[in-house]
Scaffold this motif. Structure first.
Motif, short mmCIF file in Angstrom:
data_model
loop_
_atom_site.label_atom_id
_atom_site.label_comp_id
_atom_site.label_asym_id
_atom_site.label_seq_id
_atom_site.Cartn_x
_atom_site.Cartn_y
_atom_site.Cartn_z
N ILE A 33 0.95 -1.17 -0.03
CA ILE A 33 -0.15 0.00 -0.03
C ILE A 33 0.93 1.40 0.01
O ILE A 33 0.52 2.20 -0.81
CB ILE A 33 -0.88 0.08 1.28
CG1 ILE A 33 -2.08 -1.04 1.06
CG2 ILE A 33 -1.80 1.40 1.32
CD1 ILE A 33 -3.00 -1.31 2.16
N ALA A 34 2.09 1.11 0.72
CA ALA A 34 2.84 2.25 0.65
C ALA A 34 3.46 2.54 -0.69
O ALA A 34 3.87 3.75 -1.10
CB ALA A 34 4.07 2.23 1.88
N PHE A 35 3.80 1.55 -1.17
CA PHE A 35 4.59 1.57 -2.62
C PHE A 35 3.34 2.41 -3.71
O PHE A 35 3.60 3.09 -4.24
CB PHE A 35 4.78 0.37 -3.17
CG PHE A 35 5.10 0.24 -4.61
CD1 PHE A 35 6.30 0.47 -4.90
CD2 PHE A 35 4.34 -0.01 -5.65
CE1 PHE A 35 6.71 0.62 -6.20
CE2 PHE A 35 4.51 -0.18 -7.05
CZ PHE A 35 5.96 0.18 -7.28
N LEU A 36 1.99 2.03 -3.58
CA LEU A 36 0.89 2.50 -4.37
C LEU A 36 0.82 4.06 -3.96
O LEU A 36 0.68 4.93 -4.73
CB LEU A 36 -0.24 1.72 -4.15
CG LEU A 36 -0.21 0.39 -4.57
CD1 LEU A 36 -1.59 -0.16 -4.23
CD2 LEU A 36 -0.02 0.17 -6.10
N HIS A 37 0.85 4.37 -2.73
CA HIS A 37 0.67 5.46 -2.23
C HIS A 37 1.57 6.52 -2.78
O HIS A 37 1.43 7.72 -3.03
CB HIS A 37 0.79 5.42 -0.49
CG HIS A 37 0.59 6.85 0.23
ND1 HIS A 37 -0.79 7.33 0.58
CD2 HIS A 37 1.27 7.61 0.62
CE1 HIS A 37 -0.57 8.44 1.31
NE2 HIS A 37 0.63 8.77 1.23
N LYS A 38 3.00 6.12 -2.80
CA LYS A 38 3.82 6.85 -3.29
C LYS A 38 3.70 7.25 -4.69
O LYS A 38 4.40 8.34 -5.42
CB LYS A 38 5.25 6.24 -3.09
CG LYS A 38 5.88 6.23 -1.66
CD LYS A 38 7.10 5.57 -1.30
CE LYS A 38 7.45 5.44 0.19
NZ LYS A 38 8.53 4.64 0.62
N LYS A 39 3.09 6.44 -5.40
CA LYS A 39 2.64 6.34 -6.62
C LYS A 39 1.38 7.34 -7.42
O LYS A 39 1.04 7.57 -8.18
CB LYS A 39 2.47 4.98 -7.56
CG LYS A 39 3.75 3.99 -7.57
CD LYS A 39 4.79 4.67 -8.71
CE LYS A 39 5.70 3.45 -8.75
NZ LYS A 39 6.76 4.04 -9.74
N GLY A 40 0.91 7.68 -6.10
CA GLY A 40 -0.28 8.67 -6.04
C GLY A 40 -1.54 7.89 -6.08
O GLY A 40 -2.78 8.66 -6.48
N VAL A 41 -1.48 6.52 -5.87
CA VAL A 41 -2.73 5.91 -5.89
C VAL A 41 -3.37 6.00 -4.47
O VAL A 41 -2.87 5.76 -3.39
CB VAL A 41 -2.47 4.43 -6.05
CG1 VAL A 41 -3.81 3.66 -6.22
CG2 VAL A 41 -1.77 4.24 -7.41
N LYS A 42 -4.87 6.15 -4.60
CA LYS A 42 -5.50 6.48 -3.33
C LYS A 42 -6.18 5.00 -2.84
O LYS A 42 -6.85 4.42 -3.61
CB LYS A 42 -6.76 7.58 -3.45
CG LYS A 42 -6.38 8.97 -3.82
CD LYS A 42 -7.61 10.05 -3.90
CE LYS A 42 -7.11 11.27 -3.96
NZ LYS A 42 -8.07 12.05 -3.95
N VAL A 43 -5.72 4.76 -1.78
CA VAL A 43 -6.25 3.30 -1.26
C VAL A 43 -7.24 3.35 -0.02
O VAL A 43 -6.78 4.11 0.86
CB VAL A 43 -4.95 2.53 -0.94
CG1 VAL A 43 -5.36 1.31 -0.38
CG2 VAL A 43 -4.11 2.31 -2.29
N ILE A 44 -8.30 2.65 0.01
CA ILE A 44 -9.03 2.46 1.14
C ILE A 44 -8.93 1.13 1.55
O ILE A 44 -9.27 0.09 0.71
CB ILE A 44 -10.24 2.81 0.64
CG1 ILE A 44 -10.70 4.33 0.23
CG2 ILE A 44 -11.58 2.63 1.99
CD1 ILE A 44 -12.00 4.68 -0.30
N LEU A 45 -8.77 0.86 2.85
CA LEU A 45 -8.45 -0.60 3.42
C LEU A 45 -9.55 -0.86 4.20
O LEU A 45 -10.11 -0.38 5.27
CB LEU A 45 -7.21 -0.74 4.03
CG LEU A 45 -6.90 -2.06 4.78
CD1 LEU A 45 -6.80 -2.98 3.48
CD2 LEU A 45 -5.47 -1.69 5.45
N VAL A 46 -10.29 -2.08 3.61
CA VAL A 46 -11.31 -2.48 4.52
C VAL A 46 -10.93 -3.95 5.17
O VAL A 46 -10.54 -4.94 4.32
CB VAL A 46 -12.74 -3.03 3.56
CG1 VAL A 46 -13.73 -3.49 4.78
CG2 VAL A 46 -13.32 -1.64 3.07
N SER A 47 -10.57 -3.77 6.31
CA SER A 47 -9.66 -4.91 7.04
C SER A 47 -10.85 -5.65 8.03
O SER A 47 -11.18 -5.09 8.76
CB SER A 47 -8.69 -4.35 7.61
OG SER A 47 -7.71 -5.44 8.24
N SER A 48 -10.83 -6.97 7.71
CA SER A 48 -11.19 -8.11 9.01
C SER A 48 -10.17 -8.21 9.73
O SER A 48 -9.09 -7.69 9.86
CB SER A 48 -11.72 -9.20 8.29
OG SER A 48 -12.64 -9.16 7.05
N GLY A 49 -10.31 -9.06 10.66
CA GLY A 49 -9.30 -9.31 11.80
C GLY A 49 -9.74 -9.06 13.24
O GLY A 49 -8.85 -9.55 14.13
#
Length: 358
Positions: A33-49
């Protein structure tokens, strides 16, 4: 590469066989996700657990009823889950935020827009939203089917280009995934395929949902114009690979349909909250499903059941007693009764606030 992605991480991806959180896998997920973040990609994480994390922390001697047990485990486990995420994102000099929601938050347009605004503000400030159902206050009747359903709602609400549903198998198979005779279904049309014939209903060890639920969520979300990918979250670099070159990943992709207007996305997913019914005649049904944009007039209504106010959602039912759509009432039940014989009175449901099931 996608510019915006909702990523749903299943419980079986985040937990070890002993029930404890797999921190190494969480670290690999946050690295991607950090790699994508640096590429300017907006990420929303829906996390179970959260519940799975709670199982490894709480030692209770006496078994409780299912609702109380879930409230206990999720309350304790959510803290550990988000604390781990925060520490891992901090290593990349990134911040994350916890967003706990219930199904009720999607009930009204006002709540829906408030939640959308919250997530938008986080993304605009380069913060990764980590979304989970608030199991501590949710009860059975008001719970999401599982976090797959929640992820589909979030992806549609935020209109992300893609939804990644990560589980512990490679995708949807035409039989039992453990059988050597089963084959992976690589591509599925979002509208014309019935999944019930070959999707297992088996649920995960730590989650609530099975592959059939994932498939139905994927179909519904993709039908609204979002590319949906079901893949194995335990594989190395699966997130970055799906984002940049999905064809290189062994998985199932649901082809996106025609994008829907934002308000109709909300209506499509809020159908379960419509308590009142409007029954229509065959002429009205044909008019609504014609190529011409048509509103629902009182002249086409044969019966109304339940009280409703202006702005409430109504189930639209045809002469065969089949629910064919959802509409937003332009006025209340009292006014509808007063004008039911007035053929020229304004539509009960305007086309702009009408969602029809295909």
């Amino acid at each position: 590469m996608y510019k915006s992605i909702t990523i749903k991480i299943g419980s079986n991806v985040l937990t070890r066989p002993d029930g404890k959180l797999d921190v190494e896998r969480m670290a690999h997920i946050t690295d991607q996700i950090a790699f994508l973040h640096k590429k300017g990609v907006k990420v929303i994480l829906v996390s179970s657990g959260a519940v799975a994390a709670g199982r490894s922390l709480v030692n209770y001697k006496q078994r409780k009823d299912p609702v109380s047990e879930r409230q206990l485990l999720s309350s304790v486990g959510q803290v550990k889950l988000v604390t781990n995420y925060a520490s891992l994102f901090d290593m990349h000099k990134m911040s994350c935020a916890q967003v706990l929601v219930t199904k009720e938050d999607f009930r009204t347009r006002e709540h829906y827009l408030n939640m959308k605004n919250c997530i938008s503000v986080l993304l605009d400030n380069q913060i990764v939203p980590i979304i989970n159902e608030n199991d501590a206050v949710s009860v059975t009747a008001l719970m999401f089917t599982d976090n797959d359903e929640l992820a589909g709602l979030v992806a549609s609400m935020m209109n992300t280009e893609a939804l990644f549903i990560l589980t512990n198998v490679d995708g949807i198979f035409n039989g039992n995934p453990n059988s050597p005779d089963s084959q992976l279904v690589e591509e599925i049309d979002s509208e014309n395929v019935d999944l019930t014939g070959y999707v297992t209903t088996q649920k995960s060890n730590f989650g609530r949902g099975g592959m059939l639920t994932k498939g139905r969520v994927a179909q519904s979300t993709a039908a609204g114009g979002i590319s949906v990918h079901i893949a194995n979250g335990t594989n190395e670099n699966v997130i970055t690979s799906l984002a940049s070159d999905a064809a290189s990943v062994r998985h199932t992709r649901f082809l996106p349909g025609t994008p829907r207007p934002a308000v109709k996305k909300w209506m499509a997913y809020s159908a379960g909250f419509a308590n009142s019914e409007v029954h229509i005649n065959e002429g009205a049904r044909q008019a609504l499903f014609s190529a011409k944009a048509t509103s629902l007039l009182l002249a086409g209504v044969t019966k109304m059941e339940g009280e409703f106010k202006k702005g409430d959602l109504l189930k639209i039912i045809d002469s065969n007693n089949k629910v064919v759509g959802i509409g937003k009432a332009q006025y209340d039940r009292k006014k509808a009764d007063e004008h039911k014989n007035d053929a020229k009175y304004k539509p009960l449901v305007h086309y702009d606030y009408l969602y029809l099931f295909s």
